[in-house]
Design an enzyme around this catalytic site. Structure first.
Site, PDB file in Angstrom:
ATOM      1  N   LEU A 141       0.863  -1.174   0.000  1.00  0.00           N
ATOM      2  CA  LEU A 141       0.000   0.000   0.000  1.00  0.00           C
ATOM      3  C   LEU A 141       0.903   1.228   0.000  1.00  0.00           C
ATOM      4  O   LEU A 141       1.962   1.232   0.623  1.00  0.00           O
ATOM      5  CB  LEU A 141      -0.897   0.029   1.247  1.00  0.00           C
ATOM      6  CG  LEU A 141      -1.964  -1.069   1.373  1.00  0.00           C
ATOM      7  CD1 LEU A 141      -2.683  -0.943   2.718  1.00  0.00           C
ATOM      8  CD2 LEU A 141      -2.971  -1.001   0.235  1.00  0.00           C
ATOM      9  N   ASP A 142       0.465   2.281  -0.681  1.00  0.00           N
ATOM     10  CA  ASP A 142       1.210   3.529  -0.666  1.00  0.00           C
ATOM     11  C   ASP A 142       1.345   4.042   0.764  1.00  0.00           C
ATOM     12  O   ASP A 142       0.533   3.724   1.642  1.00  0.00           O
ATOM     13  CB  ASP A 142       0.499   4.600  -1.509  1.00  0.00           C
ATOM     14  CG  ASP A 142       0.462   4.248  -2.987  1.00  0.00           C
ATOM     15  OD1 ASP A 142       1.327   3.476  -3.427  1.00  0.00           O
ATOM     16  OD2 ASP A 142      -0.437   4.751  -3.681  1.00  0.00           O
ATOM     17  N   ARG A 143       2.337   4.879   0.977  1.00  0.00           N
ATOM     18  CA  ARG A 143       2.607   5.409   2.315  1.00  0.00           C
ATOM     19  C   ARG A 143       1.358   6.035   2.949  1.00  0.00           C
ATOM     20  O   ARG A 143       1.059   5.796   4.129  1.00  0.00           O
ATOM     21  CB  ARG A 143       3.723   6.459   2.232  1.00  0.00           C
ATOM     22  CG  ARG A 143       4.048   7.118   3.570  1.00  0.00           C
ATOM     23  CD  ARG A 143       5.124   8.185   3.422  1.00  0.00           C
ATOM     24  NE  ARG A 143       5.437   8.781   4.730  1.00  0.00           N
ATOM     25  CZ  ARG A 143       4.755   9.784   5.272  1.00  0.00           C
ATOM     26  NH1 ARG A 143       3.718  10.313   4.614  1.00  0.00           N
ATOM     27  NH2 ARG A 143       5.092  10.265   6.454  1.00  0.00           N
ATOM     28  N   ARG A 243      -5.739   5.510  -7.845  1.00  0.00           N
ATOM     29  CA  ARG A 243      -5.544   6.964  -7.883  1.00  0.00           C
ATOM     30  C   ARG A 243      -5.506   7.471  -9.316  1.00  0.00           C
ATOM     31  O   ARG A 243      -6.136   8.489  -9.651  1.00  0.00           O
ATOM     32  CB  ARG A 243      -4.251   7.318  -7.148  1.00  0.00           C
ATOM     33  CG  ARG A 243      -4.259   6.920  -5.677  1.00  0.00           C
ATOM     34  CD  ARG A 243      -2.871   6.957  -5.051  1.00  0.00           C
ATOM     35  NE  ARG A 243      -2.334   8.321  -5.027  1.00  0.00           N
ATOM     36  CZ  ARG A 243      -1.077   8.598  -4.683  1.00  0.00           C
ATOM     37  NH1 ARG A 243      -0.235   7.606  -4.353  1.00  0.00           N
ATOM     38  NH2 ARG A 243      -0.656   9.845  -4.670  1.00  0.00           N
TER      39      ARG A 243
END
Length: 307
Positions: A141-143, A243
């Site tokens: 997962l992205d930060r 996104r």
């Protein structure tokens, strides 16, 4: 569902009817689709016994026999353990699912310098329980993205889950708060994604990019505030996929300034709310729901347990 019992470093597995007549070689190669290198390691280090004696990898197995696998050996840690509170959604001897908080990287980019990632926190958590083994990240997962993330606790589980992810057998369901109201309340975004040559970290829809497919379903909308909450689930797993795709449709995620979202909050409003997979060893169906730890005001209309 396979019957297993852990005994120290070993797992005892009862051979099921569907494996009757198959060789151990076929189990590793066809059922688990394990890498050749890992299979070779198990074979050369005698990590497999059958009813207590060294197994012949080329002889047929019979239902009811007991396969013993040495899975839980200690390993030199590849990251430095670092304490951070973690929210465990599911855990057994083979896998662990964490509700990742926002503002935290999944793994260190430099293992000597970066000690504050989720992987470091998991290393501390396991070490405190007496488990000195390397955790294996299955997906990422992205930060700034929060929610359910899956890790394997030993190499065989990691290899099986990697193959399941590649074959799209692990289902990840996200919720996102986006700008605007959709004309179509559900749909399938099929648009390849590639790197943006003008920006080091940004991705974009590109005809020369990799296949990327995102499904979405509007769960709630506020026409006055021009905000929608959508459920998204992936058929592929490209970097920044949700996104990029939502921005491409004209509905960027709130807070996602990299892709045109309004900076109303301090991170992109994207949360991995549900994770579904079959257990790599027992084949049991596992479903994990991850409550939103922040942004409750934004997601107050959504009950993740009903997704």
């Amino acid at each position: 569902m396979l019957k297993t019992v852990r005994k120290g470093e070993w797992i005892h597995l009862i051979i099921p009817m569907e494996w009757n007549g198959k060789t151990l070689e076929e189990v590793f190669r066809q059922i688990w689709e394990a890498p050749k290198k890992l299979t070779h390691t198990f074979r050369m280090e005698n990590r497999i016994l059958l009813d207590g004696v060294r197994v012949n990898w080329t002889l047929p197995l019979h239902s009811g026999e007991v396969l013993q696998m040495r899975l839980f050996t200690e390993e030199p840690l590849s990251v430095i353990p670092h304490f951070h509170d973690i929210d465990v959604l599911y855990e057994d001897d083979h896998v662990i699912v964490i509700n990742k908080p926002p503002f935290m990287n999944t793994h260190p980019n430099d293992t000597n310098e970066d000690h504050t990632t989720l992987t470091n926190a998991l290393a501390f958590y396991l070490q405190a329980k007496g488990e000195n083994r390397n955790i294996r990240q299955v997906h990422r997962l992205d930060r700034d993205t929060s929610g359910a993330i899956l890790f394997a606790k030993h190499a065989l589980a990691g290899a099986i889950l990697d193959k399941m992810l590649e074959k799209r057998e692990i289902k990840r369901t996200y919720i996102a708060a986006v700008n605007g109201v959709f004309n179509q309340k559900k749909g399938r975004i099929n648009a390849p994604i590639g790197k943006d040559r003008h920006h080091a970290t940004r991705r974009r829809v590109s005809n020369t990019g990799q296949e990327a497919i995102t499904n979405y379903h509007v769960l709630f909308e506020d026409k006055h505030k021009q905000i929608s909450i959508v459920k998204c689930w992936l058929e592929t797993g490209r970097t920044h996929q949700i996104r990029v795709h939502l921005s491409h449709t004209g509905h960027p995620i709130i807070g996602d300034i990299l892709y045109g979202g309004e900076k109303k909050i301090n991170r992109q409003a994207l949360h991995a709310a549900k994770l579904e997979f079959h257990h790599p060893i027992t084949q049991e169906k596992i479903t994990c729901h991850a409550p939103v730890l922040d942004l409750q005001e934004l997601f107050k209309q959504i009950d993740v347990y009903t997704l």
